[in-house]
Design a protein around this motif. Sequence first.
Motif, short mmCIF file in Angstrom:
data_model
loop_
_atom_site.label_atom_id
_atom_site.label_comp_id
_atom_site.label_asym_id
_atom_site.label_seq_id
_atom_site.Cartn_x
_atom_site.Cartn_y
_atom_site.Cartn_z
N VAL A 1 -5.79 -14.00 -3.16
CA VAL A 1 -5.25 -12.67 -2.87
C VAL A 1 -5.24 -11.77 -4.10
CG1 VAL A 1 -3.81 -13.39 -0.92
CG2 VAL A 1 -2.87 -13.44 -3.24
N GLU A 2 -5.27 -12.38 -5.29
CA GLU A 2 -5.21 -11.59 -6.53
C GLU A 2 -6.42 -10.67 -6.70
OE1 GLU A 2 -4.61 -14.77 -6.33
OE2 GLU A 2 -2.76 -15.31 -7.36
N SER A 3 -7.47 -10.88 -5.92
CA SER A 3 -8.66 -10.02 -6.02
C SER A 3 -8.54 -8.79 -5.13
CB SER A 3 -9.91 -10.81 -5.62
OG SER A 3 -9.83 -11.19 -4.25
N LEU A 4 -7.47 -8.74 -4.31
CA LEU A 4 -7.30 -7.64 -3.36
C LEU A 4 -6.40 -6.55 -3.93
CD1 LEU A 4 -6.71 -9.71 -0.10
CD2 LEU A 4 -8.85 -8.71 -0.87
N ASN A 5 -6.67 -5.30 -3.51
CA ASN A 5 -5.79 -4.19 -3.89
C ASN A 5 -4.52 -4.19 -3.05
OD1 ASN A 5 -7.95 -3.41 -5.52
ND2 ASN A 5 -7.56 -1.25 -5.16
N VAL A 6 -3.47 -3.56 -3.60
CA VAL A 6 -2.21 -3.40 -2.89
C VAL A 6 -2.44 -2.51 -1.66
CG1 VAL A 6 0.11 -2.43 -3.02
CG2 VAL A 6 -0.82 -3.71 -4.96
N GLN A 7 -2.01 -2.98 -0.50
CA GLN A 7 -2.18 -2.22 0.74
C GLN A 7 -0.83 -2.11 1.44
OE1 GLN A 7 -5.45 -3.70 3.15
NE2 GLN A 7 -6.40 -4.59 1.32
N ILE A 8 -0.25 -0.91 1.40
CA ILE A 8 1.09 -0.69 1.97
C ILE A 8 1.14 0.71 2.58
CG2 ILE A 8 2.49 -2.25 0.56
CD1 ILE A 8 2.80 0.01 -1.44
N GLU A 9 2.20 0.95 3.38
CA GLU A 9 2.38 2.26 3.98
C GLU A 9 2.84 3.30 2.94
OE1 GLU A 9 4.70 2.48 7.68
OE2 GLU A 9 4.62 0.31 7.66
N GLU A 10 3.93 3.02 2.25
CA GLU A 10 4.52 3.99 1.32
C GLU A 10 5.16 3.27 0.13
OE1 GLU A 10 6.88 7.38 2.90
OE2 GLU A 10 6.56 6.40 4.85
N VAL A 11 5.46 4.04 -0.89
CA VAL A 11 6.18 3.56 -2.07
C VAL A 11 7.31 4.56 -2.35
CG1 VAL A 11 5.98 2.81 -4.48
CG2 VAL A 11 3.96 2.83 -3.02
N ARG A 12 8.45 4.09 -2.82
CA ARG A 12 9.51 5.03 -3.19
C ARG A 12 10.35 4.44 -4.33
NH1 ARG A 12 13.83 4.67 1.91
NH2 ARG A 12 14.73 2.62 1.39
N ILE A 13 10.99 5.35 -5.09
CA ILE A 13 12.01 4.94 -6.06
C ILE A 13 13.35 5.31 -5.42
CG2 ILE A 13 12.96 5.33 -8.36
CD1 ILE A 13 10.16 6.14 -9.30
N ARG A 14 14.13 4.28 -5.07
CA ARG A 14 15.42 4.53 -4.39
C ARG A 14 16.52 4.54 -5.43
NH1 ARG A 14 19.39 1.44 -1.91
NH2 ARG A 14 18.24 -0.50 -2.19
#
Length: 638
Positions: free
Chosen positions: A66-79
Motif C-alpha cells: 500500500v505504501e506505493s499508493l497515494n492518499v485517497q480520501i474525501e476531505e481533510v480538515r484541521i479541527r
Amino acid sequence: CEWWGFGPGRIWLDNVHCSGRERTLAQCKSNGFGVSDCKHSEDVGVVCNQRRIPGFKFISSFTNSVESLNVQIEEVRIRAIYSQRKRVPITEGYLEVKDGGKWRQICDEEWTEMNNRVICGMYGFPGEKGYNTKVYKLLAKRRKKNYWDFGVNCTGNEASLHGCKLGHKVELKGNATCEKGMPVVVSCVPGRAFAPSYTQGFSKAYRVEQPLVRLRGGANTGDGRVEVLKNGEWGTVCDDSWNLKAASVVCRELGFGSAKEALAGGRLGQGMGPVHMNEVECSGFEKSLTECYFNRDALGCSHEEDAAVRCNVPAMGFQNKLRLSGGRNPFEGRVEVLAEKNDSLVWGTVCSDSWGTMEATVVCRQLGLGFASNAFQETWYWPGDVRADDVVMSGVRCSGTEMTLAQCLHHGKHLHCPRGGGRFAAGVSCSESAPDLVLNAQVVEHTTYLEDRPMYILQCANEEHCLSSSAATATPSSYRRLMRFSSQIHNNGQSDFRPRAAHNSWVWHDCHRHYHSMEVFTHYDLLSLNGTKVAEGHKASFCLEDTQCEEGTEKRYECANFGQQGITVGCWDTYRHDIDCQWIDVTDVVPGDYIFQVVINPNYEVAESDYTNNIMKCRCRYDGHRIWTYNCHIGERR
C-alpha cells in the motif's frame, strides 16, 4: 487544447451538454458519435480535483504494498479545540480525514515534520511550529477516537495531502489503537497578511525578510506572474523547467502556502524588461527563489514564456461578508456588505460617492471573481434585496491592493451618504481577465527632442488645453518650446483594452475633427527632483487603435470611419512625436535637471490587471537649448 496539445485520431464528440448527474460522458447530450466540425486545436481537457466524491471509501486490494499508493480520501480538515475555534484563520488543531463519510484521526506514531509541512502548505501557511502537547494529550484521553486505517508518508514537496504516499497500515484495536501515540496535531505559522488580529499572533507571524520576489497580474490573492529584483530592476522568470517545487518556493517566500499550480506560457500576462532567470531548479526547501540553481543566460526566452504561480492561501471567510445582488449573472450586481447594527449582523449597501475602479477591484478580489470590469454609482436596474437598501458603509477609498473592502479607508460608524442607498448604491461587474497597458520606455527615451513652434499654428492644441497657462496671453507670432516624444503603448494583459464610454457618448472636437473616446488617456509631467510639478501635458484618446501587433496576432481596432477603438492583446498603439499634444510645453521651464513622468490611464477609468506598470519615469536634463532623457524605467525602482 492550450495546456496539453493536440490529440490524435478522430474527434468523436462535439457540442457536449451534461447535467452533471450522468455516469459517463456518453450519456450526455451531443451531436452524436463522430458528428463534428471541430479541429484538434479545439480539443478539450480537464483537471480533476484530487478530493474524492462524498461517501468514497478507500479499500486497498493490495495486501503488502500500500505504501506505493497515494492518499485517497474525501476531505481533510484541521479541527481546532474549543478555545481556538473563533480564530481566523484556524492555524492549529487535530488533523482529520474524511473517509467513507466519517471523520477520522491519524495516529502520530510515524508522523513526520515533512507531513506537517505539507498540511500547513495546503492550508495556505508558509511554515509549521510546535504546540503545547500537554493540552492535546489531556483532551485525547477524554475523547473517543476513531482512527484512520493508514499512516501518511510525505516528502515535504507535495501540494496537498492527496499527493503523499500511504504509510503503514494501522492495526485497529479499539481503545488500544495507537497505544504509543495520539491523534496527529498540526500547528502552522500564517503569513503576515493573514495573521490573527491580536498582537501576540501578529508578532509571531511569518515575515518576508527581503522583497526580492513579487507577483503581478493575478486576479486573486496568491496568484500572479513571478518577477525578480536584480540590480535595482524588476524582471521576469522564463518557464523552461518551471515546476511546482520552484513555484512553492515563491509562494512560501511571499508568506503563502505551497503552490497549487506552476503556470507557464505567460498565462497570467506578459511582463516587460529583462528576463532575469531561466531553467530554474529548486529542491523545494529554499528560503527564496534566488537561492535555487538557475541559468543566467535567458537567450531565446521571450515574455511569451513568463512563469507564474497560483498559491494556496488561508481560508479567511472573506467571501461570506460581501455579496453581489440583483445582477444578471454571478459576476455583477449591487454590492451588499454584512455589517453590525444594533448588536446584530445585517446586510446593507455601500454609498456610491467616490466609488470607482479601485473599490470595484477589491470587491471582485474579495469574492474570488477575478478583476473589476466596471464600477457603478447607480444600480436601480439591479433589483437587490429591499431589506438591504440601507447604507451600512460610506466614504470608501481603496488603494486597490487590499484583500477586503473592510480594509479600505471608510467612515466607520459615522456614515455620510447624501444620495442614500437603494437605487444609488454602489455596484460592480467582474471579469476573469483584464487588459494591462505598459509604455515602452525605450521608445520614449530615444525619440525625445525640442521644437520651437509658432503660436498661430497651435490654436487647436491651445483649445484642447495642451499648452501651459501662459499661452493664453501669448501673441500669434510668438513661439512655444515643446518637448516632443513618441509613446508606444502595449497591451500585455489577457483581454482587450476598450474605452469605457460607448460610441454614442464620445465627445466630438471640431478643431481637430475627431472624437475623444477618453478625455484623459495619459498625463505627461515634468517634475523637479523633489517631485514638484514644473510643467504638464495630457493626451486624450482621440484614436485608440492597433498600430502594430506581435506575429500571429490580428489587428482588431482601427479609428478610420468612426471605427471601434481599443488595443488588442499582443498589439500596441503608437502616438508619434509629430502629432498634436504629443508634448510637454516647456516654454516657461528654466534649465536644470528634472524627472520626466508619463502615466497611462491616470484616472483608472478602465480596469486593468496591474496599475503599477502604468507609470514611466526618466531622468531629464535641459540646458536651455537641448534636452536629454536617460535612465527611463517602468514602475517603481529600488
